[in-house]
Motif scaffolding. Sequence first.
Motif, mmCIF file in Angstrom:
data_model
loop_
_atom_site.group_PDB
_atom_site.id
_atom_site.type_symbol
_atom_site.label_atom_id
_atom_site.label_comp_id
_atom_site.label_asym_id
_atom_site.label_seq_id
_atom_site.Cartn_x
_atom_site.Cartn_y
_atom_site.Cartn_z
ATOM 1 N N ARG A 199 -25.754 -44.153 27.864
ATOM 2 C CA ARG A 199 -25.033 -44.766 28.979
ATOM 3 C C ARG A 199 -25.420 -46.230 29.176
ATOM 4 N NH1 ARG A 199 -21.154 -42.998 28.465
ATOM 5 N NH2 ARG A 199 -20.469 -43.947 30.433
ATOM 6 N N THR A 200 -26.447 -46.703 28.480
ATOM 7 C CA THR A 200 -26.817 -48.117 28.548
ATOM 8 C C THR A 200 -27.207 -48.606 27.161
ATOM 9 O OG1 THR A 200 -29.223 -47.910 28.889
ATOM 10 C CG2 THR A 200 -27.818 -47.721 30.849
ATOM 11 N N VAL A 201 -27.086 -49.916 26.963
ATOM 12 C CA VAL A 201 -27.572 -50.572 25.753
ATOM 13 C C VAL A 201 -28.279 -51.855 26.160
ATOM 14 C CG1 VAL A 201 -25.280 -51.632 25.416
ATOM 15 C CG2 VAL A 201 -26.943 -51.653 23.544
ATOM 16 N N GLN A 202 -29.423 -52.107 25.550
ATOM 17 C CA GLN A 202 -30.169 -53.341 25.801
ATOM 18 C C GLN A 202 -30.319 -54.089 24.474
ATOM 19 O OE1 GLN A 202 -34.654 -54.741 27.195
ATOM 20 N NE2 GLN A 202 -33.756 -52.946 28.177
ATOM 21 N N SER A 203 -29.786 -55.301 24.422
ATOM 22 C CA SER A 203 -29.769 -56.053 23.164
ATOM 23 C C SER A 203 -30.164 -57.509 23.377
ATOM 24 C CB SER A 203 -28.373 -56.008 22.524
ATOM 25 O OG SER A 203 -28.016 -54.700 22.154
ATOM 26 N N THR A 204 -30.578 -58.130 22.296
ATOM 27 C CA THR A 204 -30.848 -59.565 22.289
ATOM 28 C C THR A 204 -29.531 -60.326 22.181
ATOM 29 O OG1 THR A 204 -33.048 -59.325 21.297
ATOM 30 C CG2 THR A 204 -31.932 -61.448 21.003
ATOM 31 N N TYR A 205 -29.331 -61.249 23.116
ATOM 32 C CA TYR A 205 -28.167 -62.128 23.081
ATOM 33 C C TYR A 205 -28.560 -63.410 23.786
ATOM 34 C CZ TYR A 205 -23.427 -63.946 23.702
ATOM 35 O OH TYR A 205 -22.309 -64.741 23.670
ATOM 36 N N LEU A 224 -20.603 -48.231 29.071
ATOM 37 C CA LEU A 224 -22.046 -48.427 29.089
ATOM 38 C C LEU A 224 -22.422 -49.649 29.920
ATOM 39 C CD1 LEU A 224 -21.564 -46.655 26.454
ATOM 40 C CD2 LEU A 224 -23.718 -47.645 25.627
ATOM 41 N N THR A 225 -23.558 -49.589 30.566
ATOM 42 C CA THR A 225 -24.125 -50.773 31.206
ATOM 43 C C THR A 225 -24.861 -51.573 30.147
ATOM 44 O OG1 THR A 225 -24.389 -49.688 33.353
ATOM 45 C CG2 THR A 225 -25.755 -51.630 32.934
ATOM 46 N N VAL A 226 -24.573 -52.861 30.056
ATOM 47 C CA VAL A 226 -25.201 -53.731 29.063
ATOM 48 C C VAL A 226 -26.332 -54.513 29.716
ATOM 49 C CG1 VAL A 226 -24.878 -55.682 27.497
ATOM 50 C CG2 VAL A 226 -23.086 -53.923 27.718
ATOM 51 N N ILE A 227 -27.531 -54.380 29.155
ATOM 52 C CA ILE A 227 -28.708 -55.136 29.579
ATOM 53 C C ILE A 227 -29.026 -56.122 28.468
ATOM 54 C CG2 ILE A 227 -31.120 -54.998 30.316
ATOM 55 C CD1 ILE A 227 -30.598 -51.992 30.893
ATOM 56 N N VAL A 228 -29.235 -57.373 28.829
ATOM 57 C CA VAL A 228 -29.525 -58.396 27.826
ATOM 58 C C VAL A 228 -30.986 -58.801 27.911
ATOM 59 C CG1 VAL A 228 -29.013 -60.715 26.991
ATOM 60 C CG2 VAL A 228 -27.164 -59.251 27.845
ATOM 61 N N LYS A 229 -31.662 -58.760 26.767
ATOM 62 C CA LYS A 229 -33.055 -59.201 26.672
ATOM 63 C C LYS A 229 -33.128 -60.474 25.849
ATOM 64 C CE LYS A 229 -33.887 -56.080 22.731
ATOM 65 N NZ LYS A 229 -34.252 -56.951 21.602
ATOM 66 N N PRO A 269 -18.520 -61.450 30.393
ATOM 67 C CA PRO A 269 -17.924 -60.417 31.260
ATOM 68 C C PRO A 269 -18.520 -59.027 31.070
ATOM 69 C CG PRO A 269 -16.401 -61.068 29.522
ATOM 70 C CD PRO A 269 -17.530 -62.050 29.478
ATOM 71 N N TRP A 270 -19.196 -58.814 29.941
ATOM 72 C CA TRP A 270 -19.782 -57.501 29.666
ATOM 73 C C TRP A 270 -21.250 -57.400 30.093
ATOM 74 C CZ3 TRP A 270 -23.579 -59.307 26.671
ATOM 75 C CH2 TRP A 270 -23.314 -60.364 25.796
ATOM 76 N N ALA A 271 -21.852 -58.493 30.519
ATOM 77 C CA ALA A 271 -23.290 -58.488 30.847
ATOM 78 C C ALA A 271 -23.514 -57.860 32.219
ATOM 79 C CB ALA A 271 -23.841 -59.907 30.808
ATOM 80 N N GLY A 272 -24.217 -56.724 32.250
ATOM 81 C CA GLY A 272 -24.514 -56.069 33.511
ATOM 82 C C GLY A 272 -25.791 -56.571 34.147
ATOM 83 N N VAL A 273 -26.854 -56.674 33.335
ATOM 84 C CA VAL A 273 -28.152 -57.165 33.791
ATOM 85 C C VAL A 273 -28.716 -58.072 32.708
ATOM 86 C CG1 VAL A 273 -30.506 -56.555 34.476
ATOM 87 C CG2 VAL A 273 -28.614 -55.047 35.094
#
Length: 323
Positions: A199-205, A224-229, A269-273
């Motif tokens: 339900r979530t993905v955390q990726s480097t961007y 999915l909620t997108v988390i950016v690291k 527009p897809w960045a949740g956190v």
Amino acid sequence: MPFARLATATTPTCHIGFGLAAVGRPGYITLDRAQALGENRSVEALRTRTHELLDAAYAQGVRYFDVARSYGRSEEFLADWLKRNPELDDVVVGSKWGYTYTAGWTTDAEQHEVKDHSVRTYERQRAETAELLGDRLDLYQIHSVTPDSPALADKDLHAELAEAAAQGVTIGFSTSGPAQADAIRAALAVTVDGEPLFRTVQSTYNALETSAGPALAEAHAAGLTVIVKEGMANGRLADPHAPDALKAVAKETSLGSDAVALALVLRQPWAGVVLSGAATTAQLASNLHAAAVDLDEDQLTRLAALAEEPQAYWERRGRLPWH
């Protein structure tokens, strides 16, 4: 799911999270971290620093906090802070499993962490996380999935993760490496009993590494909620290391290069956190200014030219020393 709590938040910084990778252990690869932390990196010194950062982040509207089993004592530090502040029921807590911290609270270990996505490691680390965070854990992520990760095809693991989801824990994954997009798309196809597992993905961007963008948009579209690291590329997009084009845009906005770098991610527009990995309260305050940055088309065009080839970006990241 717990991220619904973030959707109702109204603070200007509610889409910025705070990750403890740089303060939960004495060594990490972020540039200039040695100067930020100073010489005293005892457990108690970093516990105190982490609590000060958590206090500051919460006071300034941050509601998502991100830790991992491999971030030294990050889970412990966060758990201590949550116990000290039981009235804070509007925060969302995410952790990760799949790497084991092996540095022994040193900065010069031969190996700082060991990766293993097996069911056995999941069961061990899930129990360790539960002992510290208990029912405060909202999100549990597979740490650093790549296209060849056995976690993508392990049906026994999927069944155990689905069981955790049935008990109320959101299941997600993080990615790393030049083939992040392939890993994201493979993970989107993982189902249990016909239902998507993750339900979530955390990726480097970030401004230098944008290759995962289209796949993250697909993940967002799939719910999915997108988390950016690593929105500041481990310090490469912060002053004084920022590229000249980024420094120029920052000067035009009268804010730091770090704030502009994070703002560039926030506007997707897809960045949740979008995570801040600050090691000082001053760095955190500067990062949070990202919520106030408004970039025009000319500035966006200049920043877009900074993107590197993924292979080159990740090779350079792999050469960053542990400080």
